[in-house]
Design a protein around this motif. Structure first.
Motif, PDB file in Angstrom:
ATOM      1  N   ASP A 334       0.913  -1.325  -0.051  1.00  0.00           N
ATOM      2  CA  ASP A 334      -0.100   0.024   0.128  1.00  0.00           C
ATOM      3  C   ASP A 334       0.730   1.415  -0.002  1.00  0.00           C
ATOM      4  OD1 ASP A 334      -2.451  -1.412  -0.054  1.00  0.00           O
ATOM      5  OD2 ASP A 334      -2.581  -1.371   2.097  1.00  0.00           O
ATOM      6  N   ALA A 335       1.928   1.171   0.759  1.00  0.00           N
ATOM      7  CA  ALA A 335       2.838   2.287   0.901  1.00  0.00           C
ATOM      8  C   ALA A 335       3.424   2.582  -0.409  1.00  0.00           C
ATOM      9  CB  ALA A 335       3.962   2.276   2.006  1.00  0.00           C
ATOM     10  N   LEU A 336       3.677   1.574  -1.087  1.00  0.00           N
ATOM     11  CA  LEU A 336       4.397   1.475  -2.561  1.00  0.00           C
ATOM     12  C   LEU A 336       3.463   2.193  -3.613  1.00  0.00           C
ATOM     13  CD1 LEU A 336       6.827   0.969  -4.290  1.00  0.00           C
ATOM     14  CD2 LEU A 336       6.128  -1.238  -4.713  1.00  0.00           C
ATOM     15  N   SER A 337       2.368   1.735  -3.405  1.00  0.00           N
ATOM     16  CA  SER A 337       1.149   2.148  -4.305  1.00  0.00           C
ATOM     17  C   SER A 337       0.967   3.810  -4.142  1.00  0.00           C
ATOM     18  CB  SER A 337      -0.073   1.520  -4.193  1.00  0.00           C
ATOM     19  OG  SER A 337      -1.133   1.796  -5.063  1.00  0.00           O
ATOM     20  N   GLU A 338       0.886   4.084  -2.688  1.00  0.00           N
ATOM     21  CA  GLU A 338       1.049   5.596  -2.350  1.00  0.00           C
ATOM     22  C   GLU A 338       1.954   6.297  -2.906  1.00  0.00           C
ATOM     23  OE1 GLU A 338       0.478   5.691   1.616  1.00  0.00           O
ATOM     24  OE2 GLU A 338      -1.517   4.720   1.495  1.00  0.00           O
ATOM     25  N   ALA A 339       3.321   5.781  -3.100  1.00  0.00           N
ATOM     26  CA  ALA A 339       4.322   6.534  -3.546  1.00  0.00           C
ATOM     27  C   ALA A 339       4.144   6.831  -4.874  1.00  0.00           C
ATOM     28  CB  ALA A 339       5.761   5.813  -3.041  1.00  0.00           C
ATOM     29  N   LEU A 340       3.819   5.744  -5.795  1.00  0.00           N
ATOM     30  CA  LEU A 340       3.543   5.935  -7.339  1.00  0.00           C
ATOM     31  C   LEU A 340       2.663   7.070  -7.286  1.00  0.00           C
ATOM     32  CD1 LEU A 340       3.438   2.188  -8.507  1.00  0.00           C
ATOM     33  CD2 LEU A 340       5.460   3.567  -8.230  1.00  0.00           C
ATOM     34  N   ALA A 341       1.560   7.137  -6.360  1.00  0.00           N
ATOM     35  CA  ALA A 341       0.348   7.968  -6.784  1.00  0.00           C
ATOM     36  C   ALA A 341       0.848   9.356  -6.439  1.00  0.00           C
ATOM     37  CB  ALA A 341      -0.858   7.637  -5.796  1.00  0.00           C
ATOM     38  N   GLN A 342       1.866   9.585  -5.319  1.00  0.00           N
ATOM     39  CA  GLN A 342       2.354  10.724  -4.973  1.00  0.00           C
ATOM     40  C   GLN A 342       3.177  11.438  -6.119  1.00  0.00           C
ATOM     41  OE1 GLN A 342       5.262  10.346  -1.838  1.00  0.00           O
ATOM     42  NE2 GLN A 342       4.945  12.682  -1.227  1.00  0.00           N
ATOM     43  N   VAL A 343       4.016  10.686  -6.826  1.00  0.00           N
ATOM     44  CA  VAL A 343       4.716  11.183  -7.794  1.00  0.00           C
ATOM     45  C   VAL A 343       3.840  11.369  -8.895  1.00  0.00           C
ATOM     46  CG1 VAL A 343       6.433  10.741  -9.711  1.00  0.00           C
ATOM     47  CG2 VAL A 343       7.155   9.911  -7.086  1.00  0.00           C
ATOM     48  N   GLY A 344       2.921  11.054  -8.999  1.00  0.00           N
ATOM     49  CA  GLY A 344       2.090  11.271 -10.329  1.00  0.00           C
ATOM     50  C   GLY A 344       1.204  12.529  -9.868  1.00  0.00           C
ATOM     51  N   ASN A 345       0.815  12.668  -8.771  1.00  0.00           N
ATOM     52  CA  ASN A 345      -0.218  13.302  -8.460  1.00  0.00           C
ATOM     53  C   ASN A 345       0.503  14.975  -8.062  1.00  0.00           C
ATOM     54  OD1 ASN A 345      -2.170  11.843  -9.433  1.00  0.00           O
ATOM     55  ND2 ASN A 345      -2.537  10.944  -7.410  1.00  0.00           N
TER      56      ASN A 345
END
Length: 386
Positions: A334-345
């Protein structure tokens, strides 16, 4: 030692071309830099039954000798012991012949495996100075060789005791050698990257994340696929470069997660293709369960790509979270998925990562790596080898 302006160096590696990976790249670049500086270099590597189609060349086009040497080891079964007894004499003759031809001033082992056992034996017989460089092999092997081999563990401990110097690309690796293998000191020599790579044209695939490496369990690509599936961004794609034993399983995992149409596997890529994919990526992701250093991080910086980097290993020693990369524990999917979203958003974050990475990568060049090795060579004993 001999003339300090012209060392004779045996770079003794567990693997080399045609195989591809971090240690292979490291040894190749070090060999080229040493040769360009006027030193005499040979690469000695484990004979795995395959050789490259083309010779290994220095920057000026001159051929650098690569010797593929047999490395049989004893095992517990009777048939294995008989096989070892049959093969060992000719293998040892091949190693002694390589030593006699080169007359090295230093035996520099990279990634201690069977290659290191034979190198340490040469050191004991000829008193040739020994340097051991660990690349995290005690922690990040696909097959758990160190967990299974008492011989390898014992011989690494003995080599560490015998070596004039022990280096590793991070304190993370040195700490493992201290806690498990009796190391009392050690020197960090980080990895480098070629700043002059030419970027290749790669297929236009829209908005994508990019990851690259050996497709084995320690590299965590299964964690990345899970994190990507949880992202919920139908416009994004995931491109995974490289090959390895888990490719089929990863493809099946993407199908089971319902993202197979948005996950692409390119197979092996050249350095210029890797750079091309990185330059077009939303982010470069390194999801390793354990990473001794992470040359991919340097490649991402060189390409000016935002970096999402594992915090499990040596990367936390040189990546600054939120400044030149986003550090995350990939085992927390979940933290990895959030990191991907963070960079994209977060455009400001992405822009900051794009700007700071190229500035940082200038600290990690192969000439700088070799300069540190040469300082170690300068301090080696002067007693001539036999």
């Amino acid at each position: 030692m001999a003339d300090i302006a012209a060392y004779r160096v045996a770079l003794i590696t567990s693997s080399f071309a045609p195989h591809i990976g971090g240690v292979e790249e490291h040894v190749a670049q070090v060999a080229r830099e040493l040769t360009a500086s006027g030193h005499v270099v040979e690469v000695w590597t484990v004979d795995r039954g395959v050789v490259p189609e083309h010779p290994f060349l220095a920057a000026d086009g001159a051929e650098i000798a690569v010797r593929y040497l047999p490395t049989p080891l004893p095992a517990r079964s009777l048939s294995a012991m008989v096989g070892f007894a049959w093969r060992w004499p000719s293998a040892w003759r091949a190693w002694r012949r390589a030593h006699r031809r080169l007359r090295p001033d230093v035996l520099h082992v990279h990634c201690f495996g069977p290659n290191g056992i034979y190198a340490e034996a040469l050191h004991r017989q000829h008193r040739t100075p020994l340097i051991v460089t660990s690349h995290g092999e005690t922690m990040g092997d696909d097959n758990g060789v160190y967990a299974r081999s008492a011989l390898l563990r014992a011989r690494l401990r003995r080599a560490i005791t015998s070596a004039c110097a022990v280096t590793a690309p991070s304190r993370y690796v040195l700490n493992d050698l201290r806690s498990e293998y009796g190391l009392h000191t050690g020197i960090v020599v980080p990895n480098g990257v070629d700043l002059d790579v030419q970027s290749a044209q790669v297929p236009k695939t829209g908005d994508y994340f990019f990851a690259v490496g050996r497709l084995g369990h320690p590299k965590g690509f299964d964690l990345l696929i899970d994190a990507f599936a949880r992202l919920g961004d139908e416009a994004a794609r995931l491109i995974i470069g490289g090959d390895g034993p888990e490719r089929g399983a990863l493809q099946r995992q993407a199908e089971a997660a319902g993202v197979a149409e948005r996950v692409s596997f390119t197979g092996r890529l050249s350095a210029d293709q890797v750079d091309g994919y990185m330059r077009g990526a939303r982010a470069v992701v390194v999801p390793s369960r354990s990473e001794a250093f992470g040359i991919v991080a340097l490649e991402a910086w060189r390409a000016g790509a935002p970096l999402v980097m594992t915090s499990r290993g040596g990367a936390a020693e040189f990546v600054t979270d939120g400044e030149d990369g986003v550090l995350v524990d990939p085992t927390d999917v979940d933290a990895l998925s959030e990191a991907l979203a963070q960079v994209g958003n977060d455009p400001k974050l992405a822009d900051r990562l794009r700007a700071n990475g190229p500035a940082r990568v200038r600290d990690f060049t192969w000439p700088a790596v070799v300069a540190q090795y040469l300082r170690l060579y300068d301090q080696l004993p002067t007693e001539p080898s036999r």
